[in-house]
Motif scaffolding. Structure first.
Motif, PDB file in Angstrom:
ATOM      1  N   HIS A  63     112.259  20.319  31.129  1.00  0.00           N
ATOM      2  CA  HIS A  63     111.002  20.974  30.764  1.00  0.00           C
ATOM      3  C   HIS A  63     110.360  20.212  29.608  1.00  0.00           C
ATOM      4  CE1 HIS A  63     111.854  24.823  32.996  1.00  0.00           C
ATOM      5  NE2 HIS A  63     113.080  24.320  32.899  1.00  0.00           N
ATOM      6  N   PHE A  64     109.081  19.921  29.707  1.00  0.00           N
ATOM      7  CA  PHE A  64     108.373  19.332  28.573  1.00  0.00           C
ATOM      8  C   PHE A  64     106.909  19.769  28.612  1.00  0.00           C
ATOM      9  CE2 PHE A  64     108.148  16.232  31.986  1.00  0.00           C
ATOM     10  CZ  PHE A  64     106.844  15.749  31.936  1.00  0.00           C
ATOM     11  N   VAL A  65     106.330  19.804  27.412  1.00  0.00           N
ATOM     12  CA  VAL A  65     104.945  20.265  27.237  1.00  0.00           C
ATOM     13  C   VAL A  65     104.185  19.168  26.511  1.00  0.00           C
ATOM     14  CG1 VAL A  65     103.430  22.008  26.258  1.00  0.00           C
ATOM     15  CG2 VAL A  65     105.677  22.667  27.124  1.00  0.00           C
ATOM     16  N   ILE A  66     103.088  18.722  27.073  1.00  0.00           N
ATOM     17  CA  ILE A  66     102.215  17.752  26.422  1.00  0.00           C
ATOM     18  C   ILE A  66     101.087  18.526  25.751  1.00  0.00           C
ATOM     19  CG2 ILE A  66     100.683  15.789  26.759  1.00  0.00           C
ATOM     20  CD1 ILE A  66     102.401  14.912  29.063  1.00  0.00           C
ATOM     21  N   GLY A  76      99.485  19.911  29.282  1.00  0.00           N
ATOM     22  CA  GLY A  76      99.976  21.035  30.072  1.00  0.00           C
ATOM     23  C   GLY A  76     101.482  21.143  30.020  1.00  0.00           C
ATOM     24  N   THR A  77     102.013  22.085  30.789  1.00  0.00           N
ATOM     25  CA  THR A  77     103.454  22.343  30.872  1.00  0.00           C
ATOM     26  C   THR A  77     103.993  21.749  32.167  1.00  0.00           C
ATOM     27  OG1 THR A  77     103.200  24.386  29.595  1.00  0.00           O
ATOM     28  CG2 THR A  77     105.220  24.135  30.889  1.00  0.00           C
ATOM     29  N   TYR A  78     105.104  21.004  32.066  1.00  0.00           N
ATOM     30  CA  TYR A  78     105.667  20.315  33.216  1.00  0.00           C
ATOM     31  C   TYR A  78     107.149  20.659  33.358  1.00  0.00           C
ATOM     32  CZ  TYR A  78     101.445  17.452  32.921  1.00  0.00           C
ATOM     33  OH  TYR A  78     100.145  17.027  32.889  1.00  0.00           O
ATOM     34  N   VAL A  79     107.602  20.707  34.604  1.00  0.00           N
ATOM     35  CA  VAL A  79     109.023  20.907  34.918  1.00  0.00           C
ATOM     36  C   VAL A  79     109.414  19.818  35.922  1.00  0.00           C
ATOM     37  CG1 VAL A  79     110.786  22.451  35.807  1.00  0.00           C
ATOM     38  CG2 VAL A  79     108.838  23.394  34.538  1.00  0.00           C
ATOM     39  N   ILE A 127     113.439  22.293  25.550  1.00  0.00           N
ATOM     40  CA  ILE A 127     112.059  22.110  25.988  1.00  0.00           C
ATOM     41  C   ILE A 127     111.409  21.130  25.017  1.00  0.00           C
ATOM     42  CG2 ILE A 127     109.828  23.200  26.410  1.00  0.00           C
ATOM     43  CD1 ILE A 127     111.263  25.769  27.067  1.00  0.00           C
ATOM     44  N   TYR A 128     110.909  20.038  25.537  1.00  0.00           N
ATOM     45  CA  TYR A 128     110.364  18.972  24.699  1.00  0.00           C
ATOM     46  C   TYR A 128     108.869  19.206  24.487  1.00  0.00           C
ATOM     47  CZ  TYR A 128     114.768  16.722  25.897  1.00  0.00           C
ATOM     48  OH  TYR A 128     116.091  16.454  26.064  1.00  0.00           O
TER      49      TYR A 128
END
Length: 1005
Positions: free
Chosen positions: A758-761, A734-737, A679-680
């Motif tokens: 999966h990555f979270v900004i 936010g959280t993105y998939v 998860i980035y």
């Protein structure tokens, strides 16, 4: 490896062409036009994900089955371009590929990050080859040493063979068993025991004549049968046992035609361990090690699907058992399924299609090509020749009857060929019946022995008995049927015939027992209108009729019940345009379309489709097909190729599935390291994201279409077409998939990315929760401060106003008290003196006036003082004062008074001005009653209704009859009305019988 490269170069320069019968195969060829960075390819490897890595003299290419992506080691390592001359081997760990570059140095290529990492133990050492010994050990031959390393590239052992003379070609090595190997130079070899670390000389019976300058190349060791294969430029290929005894020599035995010229690379066929693939200077060969027989494949410039080049550099078999061939002109792929199919050097096309096929002998078949003539195929020597090219022209059909061959096409004259003597005779009996026809479209032999023909332009049908020479003509003019002529036919088991009319939806059924025709119109039978026409038809063993339509799919029609069963794309047919139909010997129906070949099982429960991924050179099966009952094989025209195959073998083939992967994950143009299950976490300013991806479809050149779904940004799937990248600029926190799917264009089934990204900004500090809390608290404090200051200021203002009002009130009170003290005392004294003076009779009248005026002045002054005092600014004080005044005033004038006064529940503030006006109105009303009403009683009612003060005053006097009497009240009434209007109230006057009634209403708000 260096030895092999030099020998190969020698072969390419001086090798001679070996003439032998070869097979063209079904190859897919790739060159620089397809994306290869360089024509000369040295090797192929496959990583754990399924991508293919092709090393060339000009970089390393990654291939996914559709696109090539090139990596140049010289750019990545910052060194000379010589590094781009590379060689790939195999993986030592998932996504870790061994590579050697042009400087003979070994590297590990990370297949995901595409980074080259040098192998430290081979620094300044030349690695010529990499050979896996077992799961944990790898052998690396060099010029005079063999290094044994583990999967971590840690040096475990150094092997130095006791060579009498160093070789410039480097060492060769092959495993003989799990613990022994054969090591040596072109002129001497040793058996080495990996456990005891001992050398034993390998004494071979190989001939030494003519090999003094080249020696022998070690090609392959067959551990199962304990055979070793050596090659020499002058002597050819040899097979030895483990003792060194020569068992077979292809050149000495005259079997060189089984080999691709002089072989120099040999690998085992994983799908059949008894077979090996051999590459040489004249193509490749599929060699059986037991029978020592092989099938050669060579390049044929006239056949596009033949081997791309005969100058082979390497061979590789992937995990699916497909063969990859590298050469000096590119790369070729031989699908493992393609070996199940035989192709024939018969040039066909959509303009010159195959019309029909028939067998004429145990080893020969005839193929009628549209307007090109008739070709004979010899299955034994694979020769194709044109039959009677001067006589058999412009063909539409051929059929065999005994030793006779009947040919037809343009014109109505048939040609009969005697297969024994090859004599050709003309048959003219159709001229009588096909008077307007230009073509005889179909011709065939019925099971009864009769011949049937159909001529265009209204020719209808002719049935001809070759024995009696009698003919029967059926046509539309004779009301036999409605069709003009027929293009397809099929015979049922009971001898009935079904015909398909040209460009219609009508089938014509000839009933043999009754010798009559009846028609079936599918336009009437189908509930939905079929705009397409019948293209082909066939009957099954049960007598059912299968009809293929142009755009309408496939229909099975049961003549007895008139039931129909539909097959289309939903059921698995590749296209709704059906071109040809044929049953095999197991009652399976093979359906040819322009988008693939389909097979419907005998029980109708399973439909399998086939195309390029199954080894076919194309997916266009829009010509003729034929089932050969003698061999059990299906012949079919596929685009420009005539093929045949065994149905059972093709049905056992497993399809290779599409796979998709993310290649690059770029954040603000910076490449991220890809990892599984990762998860980035990105910073708030890292909100520009780009993803590049690819799919593995190794056996198909079909284009791949993609769609994605970015959870957190989009609500559904978004199509990308064939674009293999997507960019997301300025994403919010936010959280993105990221989910991805792909499919081959024209198909329905999607393949999904196995591990979504999966990555979270992160949230900017000015949008974080603690900052929001801080802003809230600061805002609340600021609001509290501003509000407090506002109310403090307002309170100060109100306090100033109150102080001012208090000062005014104090001044009013002082004035009131002074007036009361000074004027009141003075007036009281006047009143006293006037009373004393009244006691003297001479001053009686004047003194009464003085007394009366002074009393009135005192009264008015009291009223004024009452109105000025703020302590009287309440409704209850007003009502009390009105009641007091009314009682005192009326009783003084000898009038009885009745007062009904409501109790005040809530205290209401009334200004002094309002109290004064209400009192003066009240006073004027009582004054008028005393002065004019001549009444002895007055009723006063005071009530509070809906925040309004209501006062009713009624007398019981003489009333207001007469204009003169009314004038007496006029001035007082005007004054009361004026004061009432100033208070926004209401005043009404009326007769009460007896007396007068006055009603007043004043708002209290």
């Amino acid at each position: 490896m260096l030895f092999k490269n030099k020998i190969l170069l020698l072969f390419l320069l001086v090798s001679a062409v070996v003439s032998a019968q070869t097979n063209t195969g079904q190859f897919v060829n790739y060159t620089g036009k397809d994306g290869l960075s360089e024509a000369y390819c040295s090797a192929v490897a496959q990583d754990s994900r399924g991508f293919y890595w092709i090393s060339t003299q000009g970089g390393i290419n990654r291939f996914d089955g559709t696109n090539f992506k090139t990596y140049f080691p010289s750019d990545m390592l910052g060194e000379k371009q010589l590094l781009d001359n590379s060689r790939v081997y195999f993986e030592i760990a998932p996504d870790q590929l061994i590579v050697t570059l042009g400087n003979s140095q070994a590297y590990i290529l990370d297949c995901i990050s595409q980074e080259f990492k040098p192998i430290s133990c081979f620094k300044n050492r030349c690695a010529l080859d990499f050979i896996r010994i077992d799961q944990n050990r790898i052998a690396v031959p060099s010029f005079d040493t063999v290094f044994i390393v583990n999967n971590r590239m840690k040096l475990l052992q150094i092997i130095v063979p006791p060579l009498k003379k160093q070789t410039p070609f480097g060492l060769q090595m092959k495993l003989l068993s799990k613990s022994t190997c054969l090591i040596g130079s072109p002129k001497e070899f040793f058996v080495f025991d990996l456990d005891s670390k001992r050398f034993l000389p390998f004494k071979s019976g190989l001939p030494l004549e003519g090999v003094s300058n080249t020696g022998y190349g070690l090609l392959y060791a067959d551990q199962k049968r304990q055979r070793i294969y050596f090659m020499n430029y002058f002597s050819g290929l040899f097979q030895l046992d483990y003792s060194g005894k020569v068992l077979y020599s292809w050149r000495q035995e005259g079997a060189d035609n089984e080999l691709p010229g002089l072989p120099w690379v040999m690998i085992v066929d994983k799908s059949n361990p008894e077979m090996v693939w051999v590459g040489g200077d004249h193509g490749i060969a599929h060699l059986n090690l037991l029978t020592r027989k092989g099938i050669r494949y060579q390049h044929d410039p006239l056949i596009p699907f033949s081997l791309g080049s005969d100058q082979i550099s390497n061979l590789f078999m992937d995990r699916y058992h497909n063969l990859w061939i590298t050469s000096t002109k590119g790369m070729s792929l031989l699908n493992k399924n393609a070996t199940l199919m035989e192709s024939w050097a018969l040039p066909i096309s959509a303009d010159e299609p195959v019309m029909n096929i028939c067998r004429i002998s145990p080893h020969e078949l005839l193929v009628a090509k549209y307007f090109s003539g008739v070709f004979k195929i010899n299955e034994e020597n694979r020769q194709v020749e044109l039959v009677q090219p001067d006589r058999l022209k412009k063909s539409w059909f051929i059929f065999k009857d005994g030793s006779k061959l009947i040919h037809g096409g343009e014109g109505v004259v048939l040609r009969q060929v005697d297969l024994k003597t090859n004599r050709v005779t003309e048959l003219n009996f159709l001229k009588e019946y096909f008077k307007k026809s230009e073509l005889v479209v179909i011709g065939f032999r019925h099971s009864s022995g009769d011949w049937w023909f159909s001529g265009n332009m209204g020719g209808g049908l002719v049935r001809f008995d070759p024995n009696t020479k009698k003919a029967a003509h059926f046509c539309r003019d004779k009301q036999s049927f409605s069709g003009s002529y027929f293009t397809h036919y099929s015979e049922t088991p009971n001898g009935d015939l079904w015909f398909a009319s040209n460009k219609t939806q009508v089938l014509t059924h000839w009933i043999r027992e009754e010798d009559r025709f009846e028609e079936v119109n599918f336009e009437h039978l189908l509930k939905t209108a079929h705009q397409s026409v019948a293209l082909c038809m066939v009957t099954d063993p049960k007598g059912n009729v299968w009809v293929g339509f142009e755009g309408g799919g496939l229909i099975r029609y049961e003549p007895e019940t008139k039931n129909m069963l539909f097959f289309g794309k939903r059921e698995g047919i590749p296209s709704s345009f059906i071109s040809n139909l044929v049953f095999d010997d197991r009652n399976r129906l093979w359906v040819g379309t322009r988008k693939g070949l389909a097979c419907i099982s005998a029980d109708l429960k399973k439909v399998q489709s086939f195309g390029v991924e199954n080894g076919f050179p194309s997916e266009h099966f829009d010509q003729s097909s034929y089932f050969d009952r003698q061999t059990g094989m299906i012949w079919i025209a596929c685009d420009n190729y005539l093929l045949r195959f065994f149905p059972d073998k093709l049905l056992k083939v497993e399809k290779q599935h599409l796979e998709i992967f993310i290649d690059e994950f770029l954040v603000s143009n910076r490449k991220q390291t890809l990892g599984r299950g990762k998860i980035y976490s990105l910073l708030p300013n890292q909100n520009t994201v780009q993803l590049n991806f690819s799919s593995i479809n190794s056996l198909g050149r079909s284009r791949i279409e993609y769609s994605y779904w970015l959870e957190g940004a989009s609500a559904t799937w978004v199509s990308l077409g064939t674009n293999s990248s997507v960019n997301f600029p300025s994403l919010g926190s936010g959280t993105y998939v990221f989910q991805l799917r792909a499919r081959i264009q024209g198909t329905k089934n999607w393949v999904y990315l196995k591990e979504p990204l999966h990555f979270v900004i992160g949230t900017p500090w000015y949008r974080s929760w603690w900052f929001n809390v801080l802003v809230f608290l600061a805002s609340a404090g600021l609001i509290f401060f501003v509000t407090r200051m506002y109310f403090l200021s307002k309170i100060e203002k109100q306090r100033a106003v109150l102080e001012k009002q208090r000062a005014v009130q104090n001044e009013r009170d002082r004035i009131a008290y002074d007036m009361h003290d000074d004027l009141g005392s003075g007036l009281t004294r006047i009143s006293y003196l006037s009373k004393e003076a009244l006691k003297k009779p001479d001053n009686q009248q004047e003194l009464e006036r003085i007394n009366s005026a002074s009393l009135e002045l005192v009264e008015n002054m009291s009223e004024l003082i009452w109105a000025m005092k703020m302590e009287n600014d309440t409704l209850s004080d007003l009502l009390a004062y009105l009641r007091h005044y009314a009682v005192e005033y009326l009783e003084t004038n000898r009038i009885s008074v009745y007062i009904d006064l409501d109790e005040v529940e809530t205290e209401t503030i009334i200004s002094g001005e309002t109290r004064r006006h209400i009192f003066l109105i009240f006073k004027e009303a009582l004054h008028n009653i005393v002065k004019h009403a001549e009444t002895e009683k007055v009723e006063i009612t005071v009530s509070i209704v809906e925040e309004r003060l209501c006062i009713r005053i009624r007398d019981f006097g003489k009333g207001m009859n007469g204009e003169e009497h009314t004038k007496k009240f006029r001035n007082g009434m005007k004054t009361m009305q004026k004061r009432t209007d100033q208070l926004h109230g209401k005043m009404e006057i009326g007769c009460a019988e007896p007396g007068v009634r006055l009603d007043f209403e004043f708002p209290l708000s």
